[in-house]
Design a protein around this motif. Sequence first.
Motif, PDB file in Angstrom:
ATOM      1  N   LEU A  14       0.819  -1.214   0.000  1.00 50.80           N
ATOM      2  CA  LEU A  14       0.000   0.000   0.000  1.00 50.80           C
ATOM      3  C   LEU A  14       0.855   1.267   0.000  1.00 50.80           C
ATOM      4  CD1 LEU A  14      -2.809  -1.093   2.491  1.00 50.80           C
ATOM      5  CD2 LEU A  14      -2.623  -1.490   0.044  1.00 50.80           C
ATOM      6  N   ARG A  15       2.155   1.092   0.118  1.00 47.82           N
ATOM      7  CA  ARG A  15       3.085   2.221   0.016  1.00 47.82           C
ATOM      8  C   ARG A  15       3.014   2.777  -1.400  1.00 47.82           C
ATOM      9  NH1 ARG A  15       6.371  -0.570  -1.458  1.00 47.82           N
ATOM     10  NH2 ARG A  15       7.617  -1.379   0.261  1.00 47.82           N
ATOM     11  N   ALA A  16       2.824   4.087  -1.520  1.00 48.90           N
ATOM     12  CA  ALA A  16       2.666   4.715  -2.828  1.00 48.90           C
ATOM     13  C   ALA A  16       3.986   5.298  -3.321  1.00 48.90           C
ATOM     14  CB  ALA A  16       1.609   5.820  -2.753  1.00 48.90           C
ATOM     15  N   SER A  17       4.065   5.549  -4.621  1.00 45.85           N
ATOM     16  CA  SER A  17       5.262   6.190  -5.171  1.00 45.85           C
ATOM     17  C   SER A  17       5.473   7.558  -4.524  1.00 45.85           C
ATOM     18  CB  SER A  17       5.146   6.326  -6.688  1.00 45.85           C
ATOM     19  OG  SER A  17       3.978   7.038  -7.048  1.00 45.85           O
ATOM     20  N   GLU A  18       4.366   8.221  -4.144  1.00 44.76           N
ATOM     21  CA  GLU A  18       4.492   9.524  -3.485  1.00 44.76           C
ATOM     22  C   GLU A  18       5.194   9.412  -2.141  1.00 44.76           C
ATOM     23  OE1 GLU A  18       1.339   9.712  -6.496  1.00 44.76           O
ATOM     24  OE2 GLU A  18       1.689   8.346  -4.812  1.00 44.76           O
ATOM     25  N   ASP A  19       4.979   8.301  -1.436  1.00 45.81           N
ATOM     26  CA  ASP A  19       5.677   8.098  -0.164  1.00 45.81           C
ATOM     27  C   ASP A  19       7.184   8.013  -0.398  1.00 45.81           C
ATOM     28  OD1 ASP A  19       3.323   7.905   1.487  1.00 45.81           O
ATOM     29  OD2 ASP A  19       3.007   5.888   0.705  1.00 45.81           O
ATOM     30  N   ILE A  20       7.568   7.291  -1.440  1.00 49.37           N
ATOM     31  CA  ILE A  20       8.990   7.151  -1.761  1.00 49.37           C
ATOM     32  C   ILE A  20       9.576   8.506  -2.152  1.00 49.37           C
ATOM     33  CG2 ILE A  20      10.653   6.010  -3.267  1.00 49.37           C
ATOM     34  CD1 ILE A  20       8.580   3.744  -3.600  1.00 49.37           C
ATOM     35  N   GLU A  21       8.840   9.247  -2.966  1.00 46.94           N
ATOM     36  CA  GLU A  21       9.312  10.571  -3.392  1.00 46.94           C
ATOM     37  C   GLU A  21       9.499  11.502  -2.198  1.00 46.94           C
ATOM     38  OE1 GLU A  21       6.214  11.449  -6.128  1.00 46.94           O
ATOM     39  OE2 GLU A  21       7.257  10.545  -7.844  1.00 46.94           O
ATOM     40  N   LYS A  22       8.597  11.412  -1.229  1.00 47.90           N
ATOM     41  CA  LYS A  22       8.724  12.241  -0.026  1.00 47.90           C
ATOM     42  C   LYS A  22       9.971  11.866   0.765  1.00 47.90           C
ATOM     43  CE  LYS A  22       3.775  13.165   0.607  1.00 47.90           C
ATOM     44  NZ  LYS A  22       2.565  12.860   1.428  1.00 47.90           N
ATOM     45  N   ALA A  23      10.287  10.578   0.821  1.00 47.34           N
ATOM     46  CA  ALA A  23      11.492  10.136   1.532  1.00 47.34           C
ATOM     47  C   ALA A  23      12.742  10.687   0.859  1.00 47.34           C
ATOM     48  CB  ALA A  23      11.543   8.605   1.573  1.00 47.34           C
ATOM     49  N   ILE A  24      12.776  10.634  -0.464  1.00 49.93           N
ATOM     50  CA  ILE A  24      13.930  11.137  -1.213  1.00 49.93           C
ATOM     51  C   ILE A  24      14.065  12.646  -1.031  1.00 49.93           C
ATOM     52  CG2 ILE A  24      14.884  11.436  -3.535  1.00 49.93           C
ATOM     53  CD1 ILE A  24      13.530   8.729  -4.246  1.00 49.93           C
ATOM     54  N   ALA A  25      12.947  13.363  -1.083  1.00 50.39           N
ATOM     55  CA  ALA A  25      12.972  14.822  -0.894  1.00 50.39           C
ATOM     56  C   ALA A  25      13.413  15.180   0.517  1.00 50.39           C
ATOM     57  CB  ALA A  25      11.596  15.406  -1.183  1.00 50.39           C
ATOM     58  N   LEU A  26      12.947  14.421   1.516  1.00 51.80           N
ATOM     59  CA  LEU A  26      13.327  14.687   2.908  1.00 51.80           C
ATOM     60  C   LEU A  26      14.819  14.454   3.110  1.00 51.80           C
ATOM     61  CD1 LEU A  26      12.464  15.349   5.821  1.00 51.80           C
ATOM     62  CD2 LEU A  26      11.942  12.914   6.131  1.00 51.80           C
ATOM     63  N   MET A  27      15.342  13.408   2.497  1.00 53.04           N
ATOM     64  CA  MET A  27      16.768  13.127   2.625  1.00 53.04           C
ATOM     65  C   MET A  27      17.602  14.273   2.045  1.00 53.04           C
ATOM     66  SD  MET A  27      18.759   9.672   1.493  1.00 53.04           S
ATOM     67  CE  MET A  27      20.305   9.211   2.271  1.00 53.04           C
ATOM     68  N   ALA A  28      17.174  14.791   0.891  1.00 53.19           N
ATOM     69  CA  ALA A  28      17.890  15.893   0.266  1.00 53.19           C
ATOM     70  C   ALA A  28      17.769  17.170   1.086  1.00 53.19           C
ATOM     71  CB  ALA A  28      17.363  16.118  -1.145  1.00 53.19           C
ATOM     72  N   ASN A  55      -3.131   3.833   6.431  1.00 47.53           N
ATOM     73  CA  ASN A  55      -3.665   3.104   5.283  1.00 47.53           C
ATOM     74  C   ASN A  55      -2.603   2.732   4.256  1.00 47.53           C
ATOM     75  OD1 ASN A  55      -6.279   3.043   6.225  1.00 47.53           O
ATOM     76  ND2 ASN A  55      -6.963   4.812   5.044  1.00 47.53           N
ATOM     77  N   HIS A  56      -1.425   3.332   4.376  1.00 50.55           N
ATOM     78  CA  HIS A  56      -0.313   2.994   3.488  1.00 50.55           C
ATOM     79  C   HIS A  56       0.681   2.065   4.187  1.00 50.55           C
ATOM     80  CE1 HIS A  56      -0.677   6.672   0.573  1.00 50.55           C
ATOM     81  NE2 HIS A  56      -1.848   6.129   0.848  1.00 50.55           N
ATOM     82  N   SER A  57       0.385   1.678   5.413  1.00 46.85           N
ATOM     83  CA  SER A  57       1.393   1.054   6.264  1.00 46.85           C
ATOM     84  C   SER A  57       1.141  -0.406   6.617  1.00 46.85           C
ATOM     85  CB  SER A  57       1.530   1.872   7.562  1.00 46.85           C
ATOM     86  OG  SER A  57       1.939   3.192   7.282  1.00 46.85           O
ATOM     87  N   VAL A  58       0.188  -1.053   5.942  1.00 45.33           N
ATOM     88  CA  VAL A  58      -0.068  -2.469   6.229  1.00 45.33           C
ATOM     89  C   VAL A  58       1.161  -3.294   5.830  1.00 45.33           C
ATOM     90  CG1 VAL A  58      -1.472  -4.479   5.667  1.00 45.33           C
ATOM     91  CG2 VAL A  58      -2.546  -2.238   5.939  1.00 45.33           C
ATOM     92  N   ASP A  59       1.652  -4.103   6.762  1.00 42.66           N
ATOM     93  CA  ASP A  59       2.794  -4.990   6.518  1.00 42.66           C
ATOM     94  C   ASP A  59       2.269  -6.425   6.527  1.00 42.66           C
ATOM     95  OD1 ASP A  59       5.270  -6.155   6.267  1.00 42.66           O
ATOM     96  OD2 ASP A  59       5.849  -5.827   8.353  1.00 42.66           O
ATOM     97  N   ILE A  60       2.311  -7.070   5.363  1.00 42.24           N
ATOM     98  CA  ILE A  60       1.670  -8.379   5.228  1.00 42.24           C
ATOM     99  C   ILE A  60       2.573  -9.482   5.769  1.00 42.24           C
ATOM    100  CG2 ILE A  60       0.799 -10.087   3.593  1.00 42.24           C
ATOM    101  CD1 ILE A  60      -0.208  -7.794   1.889  1.00 42.24           C
ATOM    102  N   ASP A  61       2.117 -10.097   6.844  1.00 44.07           N
ATOM    103  CA  ASP A  61       2.843 -11.199   7.463  1.00 44.07           C
ATOM    104  C   ASP A  61       2.003 -12.473   7.500  1.00 44.07           C
ATOM    105  OD1 ASP A  61       5.145 -12.264   8.913  1.00 44.07           O
ATOM    106  OD2 ASP A  61       3.833 -12.278  10.670  1.00 44.07           O
ATOM    107  N   ASN A  62       0.686 -12.306   7.472  1.00 46.21           N
ATOM    108  CA  ASN A  62      -0.202 -13.472   7.543  1.00 46.21           C
ATOM    109  C   ASN A  62      -1.460 -13.215   6.712  1.00 46.21           C
ATOM    110  OD1 ASN A  62      -1.965 -11.838   9.178  1.00 46.21           O
ATOM    111  ND2 ASN A  62      -0.704 -12.337  10.947  1.00 46.21           N
ATOM    112  N   GLU A  63      -2.373 -14.172   6.737  1.00 48.14           N
ATOM    113  CA  GLU A  63      -3.564 -14.080   5.898  1.00 48.14           C
ATOM    114  C   GLU A  63      -4.466 -12.912   6.298  1.00 48.14           C
ATOM    115  OE1 GLU A  63      -7.191 -16.963   4.232  1.00 48.14           O
ATOM    116  OE2 GLU A  63      -5.774 -17.707   5.723  1.00 48.14           O
TER     117      GLU A  63
END
Length: 232
Positions: free
Chosen positions: A112-126, A209-217
């Motif tokens: 559920l992680r979106a490309s926008e989440d990744i872009e925000k991480a890259i922008a924050l790092m910079a 809602n973007h943070s579900v980590d699938i470990d089981n059914e």
Amino acid sequence: MNRILAIIPARGGSKRLPRKNVLPLAGKPLIQWTIDAAKAVASIDTVMVSTDCSEIANISQQCGAEVPYLRSAELSSDTASSIDVVLDVIRHYESKGRIFDSILLLQPTSPLRASEDIEKAIALMADKNANGVVSVTECEHSPLWCNTLPDDLGMDNFIPEELTARRSQDLPTYYRLNGAVYLVKKEIVVRDSSLFPQQHSFALVMDNNHSVDIDNELDFKLAEMIKASKQG
């Protein structure tokens, strides 16, 4: 210039949810959600999948990710760590003369992680000139309401007296790691054998809602439900 290598670790074995990385989620194999999100981010130079499974490798390549080799059995065991896998990938690419500045670890179990989440991480790092950015989400329940239990299950002093009269909304906000994004300078990863820099790292706060980590059914069904609600 910040050359980013996105690594998606996806071994074939899964005891709690067999073949989970290729199970269909809302019409796509689970791993494809992460590959698609990474490939939609223009500032990522290379998206690769590290796997020991030919089925995962074939699906990943069809989705546009690099799978330059199959991971060894040693690095695919239950005792192998993510950092061991990442260091193995770095060594492989550097042996081919491909050098990167930052490593982006994206677990396929966070679809559920979106490309926008990744872009925000890259922008924050910079913006922070950070050593690393690690994703977190707000805790669903305050850990202040938690405690251990004795063998007799007694609850004397389970919650400190000073907290019993406080409403949950009056408690401080706590965050937890959600496992979705780890973005770290390559030199830090290699030097410290870590994906979580202890100094000058920052949090990427993601929606629950973007943070579900699938470990089981049950996790899988929750992700399906959230996906369906977004498409509906």
